[in-house]
Scaffold this motif. Structure first.
Motif, PDB file in Angstrom:
ATOM      1  N   ALA A  90      52.625  41.661  58.688  1.00 43.15           N
ATOM      2  CA  ALA A  90      52.536  41.700  57.229  1.00 43.15           C
ATOM      3  C   ALA A  90      51.864  40.460  56.659  1.00 43.15           C
ATOM      4  CB  ALA A  90      53.935  41.865  56.633  1.00 43.15           C
ATOM      5  N   HIS A  91      52.076  39.307  57.299  1.00 45.89           N
ATOM      6  CA  HIS A  91      51.521  38.068  56.746  1.00 45.89           C
ATOM      7  C   HIS A  91      50.063  37.839  57.121  1.00 45.89           C
ATOM      8  CE1 HIS A  91      51.740  36.255  60.745  1.00 45.89           C
ATOM      9  NE2 HIS A  91      52.976  36.728  60.835  1.00 45.89           N
ATOM     10  N   ASP A  92      49.477  38.738  57.943  1.00 46.46           N
ATOM     11  CA  ASP A  92      48.086  38.551  58.340  1.00 46.46           C
ATOM     12  C   ASP A  92      47.139  38.640  57.150  1.00 46.46           C
ATOM     13  OD1 ASP A  92      48.721  38.146  60.959  1.00 46.46           O
ATOM     14  OD2 ASP A  92      48.315  40.190  61.620  1.00 46.46           O
ATOM     15  N   PHE A  93      47.439  39.528  56.208  1.00 49.69           N
ATOM     16  CA  PHE A  93      46.599  39.687  55.030  1.00 49.69           C
ATOM     17  C   PHE A  93      47.292  39.077  53.824  1.00 49.69           C
ATOM     18  CE2 PHE A  93      44.574  43.172  57.418  1.00 49.69           C
ATOM     19  CZ  PHE A  93      43.246  42.844  57.183  1.00 49.69           C
ATOM     20  N   GLY A  94      46.666  38.060  53.222  1.00 49.00           N
ATOM     21  CA  GLY A  94      47.146  37.517  51.967  1.00 49.00           C
ATOM     22  C   GLY A  94      46.370  38.116  50.814  1.00 49.00           C
ATOM     23  N   ALA A  95      46.842  37.869  49.608  1.00 54.78           N
ATOM     24  CA  ALA A  95      46.158  38.401  48.430  1.00 54.78           C
ATOM     25  C   ALA A  95      44.737  37.866  48.330  1.00 54.78           C
ATOM     26  CB  ALA A  95      46.958  38.041  47.171  1.00 54.78           C
ATOM     27  N   GLY A  96      44.562  36.583  48.696  1.00 53.49           N
ATOM     28  CA  GLY A  96      43.225  35.999  48.642  1.00 53.49           C
ATOM     29  C   GLY A  96      42.274  36.643  49.626  1.00 53.49           C
ATOM     30  N   GLN A  97      42.771  36.957  50.828  1.00 47.37           N
ATOM     31  CA  GLN A  97      41.915  37.577  51.832  1.00 47.37           C
ATOM     32  C   GLN A  97      41.527  38.999  51.418  1.00 47.37           C
ATOM     33  OE1 GLN A  97      43.555  37.868  55.883  1.00 47.37           O
ATOM     34  NE2 GLN A  97      41.689  36.863  56.565  1.00 47.37           N
ATOM     35  N   LEU A  98      42.473  39.740  50.859  1.00 48.99           N
ATOM     36  CA  LEU A  98      42.153  41.078  50.356  1.00 48.99           C
ATOM     37  C   LEU A  98      41.138  41.017  49.228  1.00 48.99           C
ATOM     38  CD1 LEU A  98      45.710  42.698  50.380  1.00 48.99           C
ATOM     39  CD2 LEU A  98      43.807  43.216  51.925  1.00 48.99           C
ATOM     40  N   LEU A  99      41.261  40.007  48.354  1.00 48.05           N
ATOM     41  CA  LEU A  99      40.285  39.835  47.278  1.00 48.05           C
ATOM     42  C   LEU A  99      38.901  39.554  47.844  1.00 48.05           C
ATOM     43  CD1 LEU A  99      39.593  39.480  44.257  1.00 48.05           C
ATOM     44  CD2 LEU A  99      40.234  37.051  44.503  1.00 48.05           C
ATOM     45  N   THR A 100      38.847  38.693  48.859  1.00 50.29           N
ATOM     46  CA  THR A 100      37.557  38.367  49.488  1.00 50.29           C
ATOM     47  C   THR A 100      36.932  39.606  50.114  1.00 50.29           C
ATOM     48  OG1 THR A 100      38.279  36.103  49.957  1.00 50.29           O
ATOM     49  CG2 THR A 100      36.429  36.950  51.237  1.00 50.29           C
ATOM     50  N   ILE A 101      37.735  40.403  50.819  1.00 45.57           N
ATOM     51  CA  ILE A 101      37.206  41.626  51.440  1.00 45.57           C
ATOM     52  C   ILE A 101      36.682  42.580  50.370  1.00 45.57           C
ATOM     53  CG2 ILE A 101      37.849  43.698  52.739  1.00 45.57           C
ATOM     54  CD1 ILE A 101      39.802  41.955  54.315  1.00 45.57           C
ATOM     55  N   ALA A 156      40.737  46.317  60.844  1.00 42.95           N
ATOM     56  CA  ALA A 156      41.258  46.533  59.492  1.00 42.95           C
ATOM     57  C   ALA A 156      40.146  46.493  58.457  1.00 42.95           C
ATOM     58  CB  ALA A 156      42.320  45.484  59.172  1.00 42.95           C
ATOM     59  N   SER A 157      39.314  45.456  58.498  1.00 44.97           N
ATOM     60  CA  SER A 157      38.240  45.344  57.500  1.00 44.97           C
ATOM     61  C   SER A 157      37.185  46.423  57.709  1.00 44.97           C
ATOM     62  CB  SER A 157      37.611  43.953  57.549  1.00 44.97           C
ATOM     63  OG  SER A 157      37.127  43.637  58.842  1.00 44.97           O
ATOM     64  N   THR A 181      28.913  34.239  54.173  1.00 44.87           N
ATOM     65  CA  THR A 181      29.057  33.263  53.097  1.00 44.87           C
ATOM     66  C   THR A 181      30.326  33.518  52.291  1.00 44.87           C
ATOM     67  OG1 THR A 181      26.646  33.053  52.926  1.00 44.87           O
ATOM     68  CG2 THR A 181      27.945  32.302  51.046  1.00 44.87           C
ATOM     69  N   LEU A 182      30.577  34.770  51.948  1.00 35.13           N
ATOM     70  CA  LEU A 182      31.738  35.094  51.127  1.00 35.13           C
ATOM     71  C   LEU A 182      33.045  34.900  51.887  1.00 35.13           C
ATOM     72  CD1 LEU A 182      30.391  38.261  49.256  1.00 35.13           C
ATOM     73  CD2 LEU A 182      30.425  35.884  48.483  1.00 35.13           C
ATOM     74  N   VAL A 183      33.071  35.280  53.160  1.00 39.56           N
ATOM     75  CA  VAL A 183      34.288  35.071  53.969  1.00 39.56           C
ATOM     76  C   VAL A 183      34.542  33.578  54.156  1.00 39.56           C
ATOM     77  CG1 VAL A 183      35.282  35.382  56.271  1.00 39.56           C
ATOM     78  CG2 VAL A 183      34.170  37.303  55.130  1.00 39.56           C
ATOM     79  N   PHE A 184      33.485  32.811  54.378  1.00 35.32           N
ATOM     80  CA  PHE A 184      33.614  31.357  54.530  1.00 35.32           C
ATOM     81  C   PHE A 184      34.212  30.728  53.265  1.00 35.32           C
ATOM     82  CE2 PHE A 184      31.879  27.082  53.915  1.00 35.32           C
ATOM     83  CZ  PHE A 184      32.238  26.461  55.105  1.00 35.32           C
ATOM     84  N   LEU A 185      33.692  31.115  52.102  1.00 35.65           N
ATOM     85  CA  LEU A 185      34.205  30.577  50.842  1.00 35.65           C
ATOM     86  C   LEU A 185      35.645  31.038  50.597  1.00 35.65           C
ATOM     87  CD1 LEU A 185      31.057  31.129  48.580  1.00 35.65           C
ATOM     88  CD2 LEU A 185      31.895  28.942  49.473  1.00 35.65           C
ATOM     89  N   GLY A 186      35.916  32.322  50.886  1.00 37.59           N
ATOM     90  CA  GLY A 186      37.265  32.835  50.691  1.00 37.59           C
ATOM     91  C   GLY A 186      38.280  32.163  51.588  1.00 37.59           C
ATOM     92  N   ALA A 187      37.885  31.849  52.839  1.00 37.54           N
ATOM     93  CA  ALA A 187      38.800  31.194  53.774  1.00 37.54           C
ATOM     94  C   ALA A 187      39.209  29.804  53.287  1.00 37.54           C
ATOM     95  CB  ALA A 187      38.150  31.087  55.151  1.00 37.54           C
ATOM     96  N   VAL A 205      33.310  32.656  45.405  1.00 39.86           N
ATOM     97  CA  VAL A 205      33.119  33.980  46.015  1.00 39.86           C
ATOM     98  C   VAL A 205      32.602  34.966  44.964  1.00 39.86           C
ATOM     99  CG1 VAL A 205      34.283  35.960  47.057  1.00 39.86           C
ATOM    100  CG2 VAL A 205      34.844  33.655  47.815  1.00 39.86           C
ATOM    101  N   PHE A 206      33.252  34.996  43.812  1.00 34.65           N
ATOM    102  CA  PHE A 206      32.847  35.922  42.752  1.00 34.65           C
ATOM    103  C   PHE A 206      31.441  35.602  42.253  1.00 34.65           C
ATOM    104  CE2 PHE A 206      32.499  37.237  38.332  1.00 34.65           C
ATOM    105  CZ  PHE A 206      32.906  38.553  38.404  1.00 34.65           C
ATOM    106  N   ALA A 207      31.147  34.321  42.034  1.00 32.82           N
ATOM    107  CA  ALA A 207      29.832  33.929  41.523  1.00 32.82           C
ATOM    108  C   ALA A 207      28.720  34.256  42.524  1.00 32.82           C
ATOM    109  CB  ALA A 207      29.824  32.438  41.196  1.00 32.82           C
ATOM    110  N   THR A 208      28.971  33.978  43.803  1.00 36.94           N
ATOM    111  CA  THR A 208      27.973  34.258  44.837  1.00 36.94           C
ATOM    112  C   THR A 208      27.740  35.762  44.965  1.00 36.94           C
ATOM    113  OG1 THR A 208      28.674  32.281  46.043  1.00 36.94           O
ATOM    114  CG2 THR A 208      27.380  33.912  47.261  1.00 36.94           C
TER     115      THR A 208
END
Length: 414
Positions: A95-106, A227-228, A346-352, A359-362
């Motif tokens: 359950a802890h593998d996906f955080g809200a930030g990671q889901l947002l990045t995906i 998953a992704s 780039t987006l995964v790197f910024l999200g991590a 992430v949103f701007a890019t």
């Protein structure tokens, strides 16, 4: 299933089992290195078998599938076994593998990388003079899930078999490139295995290669890639509807919905069910020895299945086949694959690193820039078409063929 069809699968399954099991054994005795994994070893072993004289001795001939005793088994490993492995990966997602930030990045990566890849591919198709149906197929295979997306989109847009074959060869070529290039890139930019797995699932063309790339990234990489990638595959249904509306406006809405519904894969549902089951059992009986034994068995089964899948991919990596795609289609595929991989990395790197505003701007900037390039290229194409229509007219030859001739009528264009 008949006994004869079952027997016809044994040769291919046993060959991949031999190669995959050998890769698992080798990786346990070889010195630990960041770029050595059972998946990569199985891939290389399969490629060597098919490209060395052993390929002729074993009659692994893809130009004559009817006389290839391994083909039914390789198809089984590459599809049903792979999908079963992806379902079983659901038990390895905690359950802890996906955080809200990671889901947002995906979510932002999918929302940006898919349209940006489409726009850039079609913008480049104009100067390369690649037909629009072929550009549609290359972009679809790169955006979603490789050969499956190409084969699903082809009938929706009415593509020719020649364009379909070129697109299949192109997307498979860059899936092969990802198998050797993604791991070093992830290490170079410092992505953790989980984040690197997410990147593999978001960027690699076909499912088998995406999960195989994730498996190279380290613990948890394969599961995060599955998953992704599963979330990305779900985008195939709306993409089919979009292509149908854009390329075949006369198509009925019900027909498009049925075509999209057929391509919502059941294994994705199975994966999600086991993810939920893992979370529920962990909550109520996570420390039971029997549950831990089940998880250990699941881990081994997935590792062996993925090594077998990697071996089957290697057995498809014939050098002459990889070089067979058309030059312009390969250039187009290289740009599409680079766009998908580069933007998602780039987006995964910024999200991590928690830089979600970046992430949103890019993502927004990427879509805006590629859409502008797409509109400029299409405008240039329309201007060129108008100029050609002014200078040439259609004429019918004595044989009945229609050809273009200058308006003056002095010469005909062959």
């Amino acid at each position: 299933m008949s006994a004869r069809s079952s027997e016809s699968r044994i040769a291919g399954v046993m060959l991949t089992l031999l190669l995959g099991g050998g890769a698992l054994a080798l990786v346990r005795v070889l010195p630990q290195r960041p770029f050595i994994s059972s998946v990569l070893i199985a891939l290389m072993m399969g490629s060597l078998v098919v490209n060395l004289p052993t390929g002729h001795w074993l009659r692994i001939r893809y130009d004559d599938p009817a006389n290839n005793p391994f083909m039914p088994g390789l198809n089984f490993v590459g599809k049903p076994l792979l999908r079963a492995a992806v379902v079983l990966m659901g038990l390895r997602i905690e359950a802890h593998d996906f955080g809200a930030g990671q889901l947002l990045t995906i979510g932002l990566t999918l929302a940006a990388a898919i349209p940006a890849t489409f726009f850039l591919t079609h913008a480049l198709a104009v100067p390369l003079r690649v037909p629009r149906p072929l550009a549609d197929l290359v972009s679809a295979g790169t955006m979603i899930c490789g050969a499956s997306a190409v084969n699903a989109v082809a009938p929706v847009i009415g593509a020719r078999r020649e364009d379909q074959a070129l697109a299949l060869g192109t997307v498979f070529l860059f899936s092969a490139v990802a198998l050797v290039a993604f791991r070093p890139l992830a290490v170079a930019v410092g992505l953790a295995p989980h984040d690197a797995g997410v990147w593999g699932g978001l960027a690699v063309n076909d499912l088998a290669s995406a999960v195989a790339v994730g498996a190279q990234m380290g613990p948890g990489g394969a599961e995060m890639a599955a998953a992704s990638k599963s979330l990305r595959i779900l985008m195939l249904a709306p993409i089919l509807i979009a292509f149908g509306v854009a390329r075949r406006p006369e198509a009925r809405a019900g027909e498009l919905r049925r075509a999209a519904a057929k391509h919502v894969p059941g294994f994705v549902v199975g994966f999600m069910v086991l993810v939920a089951a893992r979370a529920a059992v962990d909550h109520v009986a996570g420390d039971l020895a029997a549950w831990r034994a089940i998880l250990a068995a699941d881990k081994f089964a997935v590792e062996l299945a993925m090594a077998m899948v990697a071996a089957s991919i290697g057995l498809n990596l014939r050098v002459d086949g990889l070089l067979g795609a058309g030059c312009r289609a390969v250039v187009l595929g290289a740009v599409a694959a680079s766009a998908m991989a580069g933007l998602s990395l780039t987006l995964v790197f910024l999200g991590a690193r928690g830089l979600y505003v970046a992430v949103f701007a890019t993502a927004a900037l990427a879509v805006a820039v590629t859409f502008t390039a797409f509109r400029v290229a299409r405008h240039a194409e329309a201007v060129a078409d108008r100029d050609q229509r002014r200078r040439y007219r259609a004429v019918r030859t004595m044989s009945g063929h229609v050809r273009l001739a200058p308006v003056t009528g002095e010469y005909r264009i062959p």
